[in-house]
Design a protein around this motif. Structure first.
Motif, mmCIF file in Angstrom:
data_model
loop_
_atom_site.group_PDB
_atom_site.id
_atom_site.type_symbol
_atom_site.label_atom_id
_atom_site.label_comp_id
_atom_site.label_asym_id
_atom_site.label_seq_id
_atom_site.Cartn_x
_atom_site.Cartn_y
_atom_site.Cartn_z
ATOM 1 N N PRO A 10 66.930 92.806 6.057
ATOM 2 C CA PRO A 10 66.482 92.916 7.438
ATOM 3 C C PRO A 10 64.976 93.189 7.533
ATOM 4 C CG PRO A 10 68.484 94.198 7.090
ATOM 5 C CD PRO A 10 68.004 93.748 5.738
ATOM 6 N N GLY A 11 64.345 92.524 8.485
ATOM 7 C CA GLY A 11 62.923 92.751 8.741
ATOM 8 C C GLY A 11 61.976 92.016 7.819
ATOM 9 N N CYS A 12 62.492 91.221 6.910
ATOM 10 C CA CYS A 12 61.651 90.498 5.952
ATOM 11 C C CYS A 12 61.034 89.272 6.633
ATOM 12 C CB CYS A 12 62.488 90.074 4.753
ATOM 13 S SG CYS A 12 61.682 88.888 3.666
ATOM 14 N N PRO A 13 59.697 89.226 6.780
ATOM 15 C CA PRO A 13 59.076 88.088 7.458
ATOM 16 C C PRO A 13 59.208 86.787 6.668
ATOM 17 C CG PRO A 13 57.387 89.517 6.533
ATOM 18 C CD PRO A 13 58.705 90.230 6.366
ATOM 19 N N TYR A 14 59.252 86.879 5.348
ATOM 20 C CA TYR A 14 59.405 85.673 4.529
ATOM 21 C C TYR A 14 60.816 85.113 4.654
ATOM 22 C CZ TYR A 14 54.977 87.285 2.781
ATOM 23 O OH TYR A 14 53.678 87.704 2.709
ATOM 24 N N CYS A 15 61.789 86.007 4.770
ATOM 25 C CA CYS A 15 63.166 85.573 4.997
ATOM 26 C C CYS A 15 63.256 84.835 6.331
ATOM 27 C CB CYS A 15 64.121 86.770 4.997
ATOM 28 S SG CYS A 15 64.152 87.680 3.440
ATOM 29 N N ALA A 16 62.605 85.385 7.359
ATOM 30 C CA ALA A 16 62.612 84.751 8.679
ATOM 31 C C ALA A 16 61.979 83.361 8.621
ATOM 32 C CB ALA A 16 61.883 85.630 9.688
ATOM 33 N N LYS A 17 60.877 83.230 7.895
ATOM 34 C CA LYS A 17 60.223 81.926 7.776
ATOM 35 C C LYS A 17 61.110 80.923 7.047
ATOM 36 C CE LYS A 17 55.486 83.604 7.956
ATOM 37 N NZ LYS A 17 54.203 83.692 7.290
ATOM 38 N N ALA A 18 61.775 81.366 5.994
ATOM 39 C CA ALA A 18 62.669 80.478 5.249
ATOM 40 C C ALA A 18 63.826 80.025 6.138
ATOM 41 C CB ALA A 18 63.197 81.177 4.001
ATOM 42 N N LYS A 19 64.415 80.955 6.857
ATOM 43 C CA LYS A 19 65.533 80.602 7.744
ATOM 44 C C LYS A 19 65.067 79.659 8.843
ATOM 45 C CE LYS A 19 66.618 84.872 8.592
ATOM 46 N NZ LYS A 19 67.289 86.077 9.139
ATOM 47 N N ASP A 20 63.889 79.912 9.409
ATOM 48 C CA ASP A 20 63.351 79.025 10.439
ATOM 49 C C ASP A 20 63.148 77.621 9.898
ATOM 50 O OD1 ASP A 20 63.328 81.113 12.266
ATOM 51 O OD2 ASP A 20 61.148 81.441 12.144
ATOM 52 N N TRP A 21 62.639 77.518 8.662
ATOM 53 C CA TRP A 21 62.401 76.206 8.067
ATOM 54 C C TRP A 21 63.717 75.446 7.887
ATOM 55 C CZ3 TRP A 21 63.789 73.352 3.799
ATOM 56 C CH2 TRP A 21 63.021 72.204 3.558
ATOM 57 N N TYR A 22 64.724 76.114 7.349
ATOM 58 C CA TYR A 22 66.018 75.458 7.140
ATOM 59 C C TYR A 22 66.631 75.041 8.471
ATOM 60 C CZ TYR A 22 66.238 75.931 2.111
ATOM 61 O OH TYR A 22 65.991 75.782 0.768
ATOM 62 N N ARG A 23 66.537 75.899 9.484
ATOM 63 C CA ARG A 23 67.053 75.538 10.813
ATOM 64 C C ARG A 23 66.323 74.325 11.369
ATOM 65 N NH1 ARG A 23 66.814 81.449 11.953
ATOM 66 N NH2 ARG A 23 68.918 82.212 11.580
ATOM 67 N N ALA A 24 64.989 74.298 11.221
ATOM 68 C CA ALA A 24 64.191 73.174 11.734
ATOM 69 C C ALA A 24 64.564 71.866 11.056
ATOM 70 C CB ALA A 24 62.699 73.454 11.567
ATOM 71 N N GLN A 25 65.019 71.941 9.804
ATOM 72 C CA GLN A 25 65.434 70.751 9.072
ATOM 73 C C GLN A 25 66.875 70.363 9.387
ATOM 74 O OE1 GLN A 25 62.898 69.283 7.369
ATOM 75 N NE2 GLN A 25 61.837 71.061 8.196
ATOM 76 N N GLY A 26 67.547 71.209 10.167
ATOM 77 C CA GLY A 26 68.948 70.943 10.505
ATOM 78 C C GLY A 26 69.903 71.273 9.370
ATOM 79 N N ILE A 27 69.454 72.118 8.450
ATOM 80 C CA ILE A 27 70.273 72.479 7.288
ATOM 81 C C ILE A 27 71.003 73.787 7.583
ATOM 82 C CG2 ILE A 27 70.238 73.097 4.839
ATOM 83 C CD1 ILE A 27 67.624 71.382 4.652
ATOM 84 N N VAL A 28 72.318 73.714 7.532
ATOM 85 C CA VAL A 28 73.145 74.898 7.758
ATOM 86 C C VAL A 28 73.125 75.743 6.496
ATOM 87 C CG1 VAL A 28 75.494 75.692 8.241
ATOM 88 C CG2 VAL A 28 74.614 73.638 9.362
ATOM 89 N N PHE A 29 73.045 77.062 6.657
ATOM 90 C CA PHE A 29 73.027 77.958 5.497
ATOM 91 C C PHE A 29 73.852 79.196 5.793
ATOM 92 C CE2 PHE A 29 69.362 78.882 8.151
ATOM 93 C CZ PHE A 29 69.436 80.263 8.318
ATOM 94 N N ASP A 30 74.227 79.864 4.723
ATOM 95 C CA ASP A 30 74.943 81.133 4.804
ATOM 96 C C ASP A 30 73.939 82.225 4.464
ATOM 97 O OD1 ASP A 30 76.818 83.198 4.748
ATOM 98 O OD2 ASP A 30 77.622 82.631 2.788
ATOM 99 N N GLU A 31 73.660 83.096 5.433
ATOM 100 C CA GLU A 31 72.740 84.203 5.182
ATOM 101 C C GLU A 31 73.525 85.395 4.654
ATOM 102 O OE1 GLU A 31 69.501 87.135 7.371
ATOM 103 O OE2 GLU A 31 70.535 85.611 8.564
ATOM 104 N N ARG A 32 73.033 85.984 3.577
ATOM 105 C CA ARG A 32 73.683 87.147 2.983
ATOM 106 C C ARG A 32 72.681 88.286 2.863
ATOM 107 N NH1 ARG A 32 77.549 84.204 -1.517
ATOM 108 N NH2 ARG A 32 78.617 82.893 0.022
ATOM 109 N N ASN A 33 72.971 89.375 3.556
ATOM 110 C CA ASN A 33 72.112 90.557 3.576
ATOM 111 C C ASN A 33 72.281 91.321 2.265
ATOM 112 O OD1 ASN A 33 71.041 93.143 3.910
ATOM 113 N ND2 ASN A 33 71.622 93.252 6.055
ATOM 114 N N ALA A 34 71.334 91.139 1.362
ATOM 115 C CA ALA A 34 71.421 91.747 0.025
ATOM 116 C C ALA A 34 70.925 93.190 0.017
ATOM 117 C CB ALA A 34 70.628 90.919 -0.982
ATOM 118 N N GLN A 35 70.347 93.636 1.105
ATOM 119 C CA GLN A 35 69.917 95.027 1.165
ATOM 120 C C GLN A 35 71.088 95.948 1.500
ATOM 121 O OE1 GLN A 35 66.135 96.397 2.934
ATOM 122 N NE2 GLN A 35 67.446 97.419 4.445
#
Length: 72
Positions: A10-35
């Motif tokens: 939670p709160g990781c700006p790089y994680c947010a950027k990665a998720k935004d990129w995958y969403r923009a590409q239309g790629i579905v992903f499973d997010e797993r909170n490792a913290q």
């Protein structure tokens, strides 16, 4: 169908950027909170060789990268 898993914290700006990129590409992903989830953390470390840097991205069960230098 490609299976993408993104290990985050939670709160990781790089994680947010990665998720935004995958969403923009239309790629579905499973997010797993490792913290907050110890099982997900253990999985993440098995892929990253113990490196705690997030996000950790795994595609079809194959480790791709730790961190996010940006693809966009």
């Amino acid at each position: 169908m490609t299976n993408v898993v993104i290990y985050t914290k939670p709160g990781c700006p790089y994680c947010a950027k990665a998720k935004d990129w995958y969403r923009a590409q239309g790629i579905v992903f499973d997010e797993r909170n490792a913290q907050d989830n110890l099982e997900f953390r253990k999985e993440m470390f098995s892929y990253s060789g113990g490196d705690p840097v997030v996000p950790v991205i795994v595609v079809d069960g194959v480790y791709q990268q730790s961190g996010w230098e940006g693809r966009g």
